[in-house]
Design a protein around this motif. Structure first.
Motif, PDB file in Angstrom:
ATOM      1  N   GLU A   1       0.817  -1.212   0.000  1.00 39.62           N
ATOM      2  CA  GLU A   1       0.000   0.000   0.000  1.00 39.62           C
ATOM      3  C   GLU A   1       0.851   1.261   0.000  1.00 39.62           C
ATOM      4  OE1 GLU A   1      -2.957  -0.048   3.053  1.00 39.62           O
ATOM      5  OE2 GLU A   1      -3.434  -2.161   2.732  1.00 39.62           O
ATOM      6  N   ALA A   2       1.935   1.260   0.772  1.00 47.56           N
ATOM      7  CA  ALA A   2       2.778   2.456   0.884  1.00 47.56           C
ATOM      8  C   ALA A   2       3.492   2.775  -0.419  1.00 47.56           C
ATOM      9  CB  ALA A   2       3.797   2.270   2.004  1.00 47.56           C
TER      10      ALA A   2
ATOM     11  N   ASN B   1       2.314   1.912  -3.459  1.00 47.98           N
ATOM     12  CA  ASN B   1       1.339   1.974  -4.558  1.00 47.98           C
ATOM     13  C   ASN B   1       1.540   0.867  -5.587  1.00 47.98           C
ATOM     14  OD1 ASN B   1       0.337   4.433  -3.431  1.00 47.98           O
ATOM     15  ND2 ASN B   1       1.998   5.540  -4.467  1.00 47.98           N
TER      16      ASN B   1
ATOM     17  N   LYS C   1      -5.450   1.440  -0.296  1.00 51.42           N
ATOM     18  CA  LYS C   1      -4.734   1.572   0.978  1.00 51.42           C
ATOM     19  C   LYS C   1      -5.648   1.192   2.150  1.00 51.42           C
ATOM     20  CE  LYS C   1      -1.859   5.316  -0.846  1.00 51.42           C
ATOM     21  NZ  LYS C   1      -0.614   4.577  -0.992  1.00 51.42           N
TER      22      LYS C   1
ATOM     23  N   LEU D   1      -3.626   0.851   5.684  1.00 46.17           N
ATOM     24  CA  LEU D   1      -3.115   2.143   6.124  1.00 46.17           C
ATOM     25  C   LEU D   1      -4.254   3.064   6.562  1.00 46.17           C
ATOM     26  CD1 LEU D   1      -0.295   2.877   3.496  1.00 46.17           C
ATOM     27  CD2 LEU D   1      -0.029   2.175   5.874  1.00 46.17           C
TER      28      LEU D   1
END
Length: 566
Positions: free
Chosen positions: A331-332, A334, A341, A344
């Protein structure tokens, strides 16, 4: 680990180390070099057929260290098909459909000719023939999927080779725990061949694997992991462990499929959004650091599979922790999409950081929350029902089964005993009456192994040693025997050429074992290493004496066989 298995690794390593420079030089002369595209990051002229040296080294090793049988022959034929598919693609760039066809053909050879598949898989409420068909389809998907997953991570110098070695060594060590030296030897033969290549492939690489190498390695790892289903000592070991160890390439492949689906791109279309690319470019770690980080992650996943053999809770906690970190990284960076995300966003409910996505700022999550508010009662009831159902089933499994009598183990005297078997049985009765457990273990193993390898007293469809095998595993043992030593015994009996007979034996060692069958972890296990001597040359084994290890379980103060190394 036996000296022969270690020597197999060393020999293929040295052969590969010698062959790679020659293969690289010839490849460059023939113009078989790595071409640049959207996914590649290399510069200069680099040969792309290093996999040829790995394949040749592996073949040399198998000729020296492995005994050929139907399964080994099927693996070698399937490996040859997958190697040719990749090799042709390295030279002429095959279309994705033709490349997939080659992989499916290779898988079918292993399944049909080698009888290697998920034979032990049973799907509840479905007829056995339908379960079998589904198992075959899953087997093809597993072989093709792992072959391509390994091929996809071949994006940085030394990445594919290093991860493959870690996976193969882990499978080798795990298989030794279950007494499967055949799987261990096959794994280390390939690991050694890859190791010799890795010397030249680590950054800065002077030669690449190519599709011929990456597809072949992936194919072999997939097939080796399936070999455990020929002798079901643990369903986790046979397929679950390889899935965990291969989590890096598997997750990278799954994420690539999702990413390309989200962005409406073809799966065969190259990009620089793979896991290793994110480490190298997004985090600016460079090739070497990125590769070493992925080595470390693979080792941690490997530890999960190995720790699971001894502590399931600790292994599960480690696995879930690694998967959480993996998801956060995805997620961080992409890897799938800038809007993807979920973890997160949930974390930010508690952290409340301006640098993390907020659930209030995202329409999809806002809609979910609104729906949840309206239907919170239904959701709550469903969750409660699921929890209570799980508790019920867990407690149901843990409650004593009073209706089913405890299995008893009897030391039987089989019909048509040979003089040696009769002598062993008489000694066994004496040892039992005196409660000499060490002698009992040795004599049970000796009687079992003598009965198994002696064919002179057998009738059609009779399997030797079956009465001394653990009750719940007799069906597995029978299937295993019919696919191995007893494959052509009925023909020998019909032709009256079943003259194979054990005339004496010697016990080499008698010691506690690390084996632990699923559901029977609380019992004691023992490894009895034994050598048997035949009256004449055994035409099946092609030897006059044979050494093997028999693993026994002690239950209800009696011993029965659970694993036989052959």
């Amino acid at each position: 680990m036996s000296l022969e298995i270690c020597l197999s690794f060393i020999m293929t390593f040295i052969v590969s180390l010698i062959l790679v420079p020659f293969v690289s030089k010839i490849s460059k002369q023939l113009g078989i070099i790595a071409h640049t595209n959207k996914r590649t990051i290399h510069k200069g002229t680099i040969a792309r057929t290093g996999g040829y040296a790995i394949y040749a080294s592996f073949l040399i090793g198998t000729m020296i260290f492995l005994k050929t049988d139907t399964q080994i022959n099927a693996i070698l034929i399937g490996g040859f098909i997958i190697f040719l598919t990749g090799f042709y693609d390295d030279i002429h760039d095959l279309s994705p459909k033709l490349k997939m066809l080659g992989q499916i053909v290779a898988a079918l050879v292993v399944i049909i000719y080698g009888d290697i598949s998920l034979k032990g898989a049973i799907i509840p409420f479905l007829p056995s023939n339908i379960s079998h068909v589904i198992a075959i389809i899953v087997t093809i998907g597993w072989i093709v999927g792992i072959s391509n997953a390994v091929n996809l991570i071949d994006g940085l110098d030394g990445l594919c080779g290093g991860i493959s070695i870690i996976v193969l060594v882990t499978i080798s060590l795990t298989s030794l725990t279950y007494g499967r030296t055949d799987i261990s030897s096959l794994s280390l033969l390939l690991a050694g061949a890859i190791g010799g290549f890795l010397v030249y492939n680590f950054h800065p690489a002077s030669v690449f694997l190519g599709d011929c190498g990456a597809l072949f390695i992936g194919f072999m790892i997939a097939v080796i992991s399936l070999l455990g289903f020929g002798y079901k000592s643990s369903s986790f070991f046979t397929l679950g462990a390889p899935i965990v160890v291969l989590m890096v390439p598997i997750m990278d492949t799954i994420i690539a499929i999702i990413r390309r689906k989200v962005h409406h791109k073809s799966f065969s279309e190259a990009d620089k959004n793979h896991l290793h690319h994110k480490l190298m470019f997004s985090l600016e770690l460079g090739q070497t650091k990125s590769v070493l980080i992925l080595y470390t992650v693979t080792i941690l996943f490997s530890l999960c599979s190995y720790i699971y053999l001894y502590d399931k809770i600790a292994a599960t906690i480690l696995f879930l922790t690694l998967m959480l970190f993996f998801e956060v990284f995805v997620e961080a960076t992409n890897m799938i999409d800038r809007k993807y995300k979920p973890v997160l966003t949930i974390m930010n409910i508690f952290i409340k950081s301006e640098y993390l996505p907020s659930i209030k700022d995202t329409k999809p999550y806002r809609r979910i929350v609104e729906k949840a508010k309206k239907k919170y009662a239904v959701v709550f009831l469903i969750v409660v029902a699921i929890v209570f159902s799980l508790v019920f089933f867990i407690n149901k499994d843990n409650t004593p089964k009073t209706n089913k009598p405890e299995q008893t183990i009897e030391y039987k005297e089989v019909a048509h005993e040979t003089p040696l078997m009769s002598n062993i049985y008489n000694q066994l009765k004496t040892a039992v009456s005196r409660n000499k457990k060490e002698d009992i273990r040795q004599l049970v193993a000796a009687y079992f192994i003598t009965d198994y390898f002696t064919l002179s007293n057998k009738v059609v469809n009779q399997i030797g040693g079956i009465d001394y095998f653990y009750t719940d595993k007799k069906d597995d043992f029978t299937a295993y025997a019919k696919a191995a030593y007893y494959k052509n015994v009925n023909t020998l009996i019909t032709n009256k050429t079943n003259t194979q007979e054990v005339i004496k034996y010697s016990i080499i060692s008698n010691e506690p074992s690390n084996v632990a069958l699923s559901g029977l972890e609380d019992y004691s296990y023992y490894d009895i290493k034994i050598t048997v001597y035949f009256e004449e040359l055994n035409s099946i084994l092609n030897v006059e004496e044979y050494t093997t290890t028999v693993t026994l379980i002690e239950k209800d103060q009696k011993f029965s066989v659970v694993v036989m190394e052959e």
